[in-house]
Design a protein around this motif. Sequence first.
Motif, short mmCIF file in Angstrom:
data_model
loop_
_atom_site.label_atom_id
_atom_site.label_comp_id
_atom_site.label_asym_id
_atom_site.label_seq_id
_atom_site.Cartn_x
_atom_site.Cartn_y
_atom_site.Cartn_z
N PRO A 61 16.16 -48.43 -7.17
CA PRO A 61 17.13 -47.95 -6.17
C PRO A 61 18.25 -47.10 -6.77
N VAL A 62 18.70 -47.44 -7.96
CA VAL A 62 19.75 -46.66 -8.61
C VAL A 62 19.26 -45.25 -8.92
N LEU A 63 18.03 -45.14 -9.40
CA LEU A 63 17.47 -43.82 -9.68
C LEU A 63 17.33 -43.00 -8.40
N TYR A 64 16.89 -43.66 -7.32
CA TYR A 64 16.81 -42.97 -6.03
C TYR A 64 18.19 -42.47 -5.61
N LEU A 65 19.21 -43.31 -5.79
CA LEU A 65 20.56 -42.95 -5.38
C LEU A 65 21.09 -41.78 -6.18
N VAL A 66 20.84 -41.78 -7.47
CA VAL A 66 21.39 -40.74 -8.35
C VAL A 66 20.60 -39.44 -8.24
N LEU A 67 19.28 -39.53 -8.16
CA LEU A 67 18.44 -38.34 -8.26
C LEU A 67 17.95 -37.80 -6.92
N PHE A 68 17.85 -38.67 -5.90
CA PHE A 68 17.27 -38.25 -4.63
C PHE A 68 18.32 -38.00 -3.55
N ALA A 69 19.36 -38.83 -3.51
CA ALA A 69 20.37 -38.71 -2.46
C ALA A 69 21.03 -37.33 -2.42
N PRO A 70 21.35 -36.69 -3.56
CA PRO A 70 21.98 -35.37 -3.49
C PRO A 70 21.12 -34.32 -2.79
N LEU A 71 19.81 -34.54 -2.70
CA LEU A 71 18.93 -33.57 -2.04
C LEU A 71 18.96 -33.70 -0.53
N LEU A 72 19.56 -34.79 -0.01
CA LEU A 72 19.48 -35.08 1.41
C LEU A 72 20.63 -34.50 2.23
N GLY A 73 21.56 -33.79 1.58
CA GLY A 73 22.72 -33.26 2.29
C GLY A 73 22.36 -32.46 3.53
N SER A 102 21.70 -32.32 9.56
CA SER A 102 20.90 -31.89 10.71
C SER A 102 20.66 -33.01 11.72
N ILE A 103 20.83 -34.26 11.30
CA ILE A 103 20.64 -35.39 12.21
C ILE A 103 21.95 -36.08 12.54
N GLY A 104 23.07 -35.44 12.20
CA GLY A 104 24.36 -35.94 12.64
C GLY A 104 25.17 -36.73 11.64
N TYR A 105 24.77 -36.74 10.38
CA TYR A 105 25.53 -37.45 9.35
C TYR A 105 26.30 -36.45 8.51
N ASP A 106 27.63 -36.59 8.48
CA ASP A 106 28.44 -35.71 7.64
C ASP A 106 28.31 -36.06 6.16
N ASN A 107 28.01 -37.30 5.89
CA ASN A 107 27.91 -37.79 4.52
C ASN A 107 26.49 -38.31 4.30
N ALA A 108 25.76 -37.69 3.36
CA ALA A 108 24.37 -38.09 3.12
C ALA A 108 24.26 -39.53 2.65
N LEU A 149 7.12 -45.47 6.69
CA LEU A 149 7.25 -45.42 8.14
C LEU A 149 8.49 -46.11 8.70
N SER A 150 9.34 -46.64 7.83
CA SER A 150 10.54 -47.33 8.30
C SER A 150 11.79 -46.46 8.21
N GLY A 151 11.64 -45.22 7.76
CA GLY A 151 12.80 -44.35 7.66
C GLY A 151 13.73 -44.71 6.53
N ILE A 152 13.23 -45.39 5.53
CA ILE A 152 14.07 -45.80 4.41
C ILE A 152 14.52 -44.59 3.60
N LEU A 153 13.60 -43.67 3.30
CA LEU A 153 13.92 -42.52 2.47
C LEU A 153 14.28 -41.29 3.29
N LEU A 154 13.54 -41.06 4.37
CA LEU A 154 13.74 -39.88 5.21
C LEU A 154 13.77 -40.30 6.68
N PRO A 155 14.54 -39.60 7.52
CA PRO A 155 14.59 -39.96 8.94
C PRO A 155 13.26 -39.70 9.62
N MET A 156 12.81 -40.65 10.41
CA MET A 156 11.54 -40.49 11.11
C MET A 156 11.63 -39.43 12.20
#
Length: 251
Positions: free
Chosen positions: A32-44, A49-55, A181-188
């Motif tokens: 989870p830490v690696l996902y947070l550090v390496l993947f979260a910045p790509l989700l801005g 686009s789905i209404g979140y100002d903060n990824a 399919l639970s929207g954990i990583l990306l919005p469904m």
Amino acid sequence: MTFLRQSFIVWRRQMRMSLRNPVWVVVGMLQPVLYLVLFAPLLGPIAKSIGYDNAYIFFVPGLLVQLGTFGALFAGFALIGEKREGVVESERVTPANRTALLVGRLGRDVTQLFAQVLILVVLGFAMGLRAPVGGVAIGCALTLLIGTACAAASNALAMGTSREDLMAPIVNTVMMPVLLLSGILLPMSIGSAWLQRISDLMPIRYVVDAVRGAFSGEAGVSTVLTGTGWAVGLCVLALWWGTAAFRKEQA
């Protein structure tokens, strides 16, 4: 000896074993830490686009549920090792309540999960997460609740299989569709209509949505209440299954 006392004794022994070999706690936290550090910045852009100002308001709750779900699903592997070494058999010849043997182990799993959740939340705030304290508390509580459910189910499965090579494929088969399919990583909502329909059948999706709703300050909306209902229902069902599995195993 009371039920709580018996559960505490089992919890204390399990915690001592975990503290002697903390590598699994660190390994469970690493992904989870690696996902947070390496993947979260790509989700801005996607988050906006789905209404979140903060990824991070979108991504950190998903990681919490991932940690509570997938980390807890591996709890049963330790129980298989204990059965092989005769630990469980030794406990069953004592007058200890069978349910206390499960609850004590679940206490160990929840304690470890709580420490991991705190680390992940603190790291999220350090990286830019902005969320109300009350909402974060509700989200963490839901994470611990679904973690308890998954740990109980994992222990029940371990009592039934008693072999890592049988349990591992089952856990992996469950984990993959839940993750996707639970929207954990990306919005469904960005997926195809047929994917969204399948996702509607995933109970964990409603828990993820509830944790996100709590983090965004919408703790009173139906989304949070629905997710809470699913988390409570899954926890009760898993506790029943785990209790039945421990009671079935007679010395």
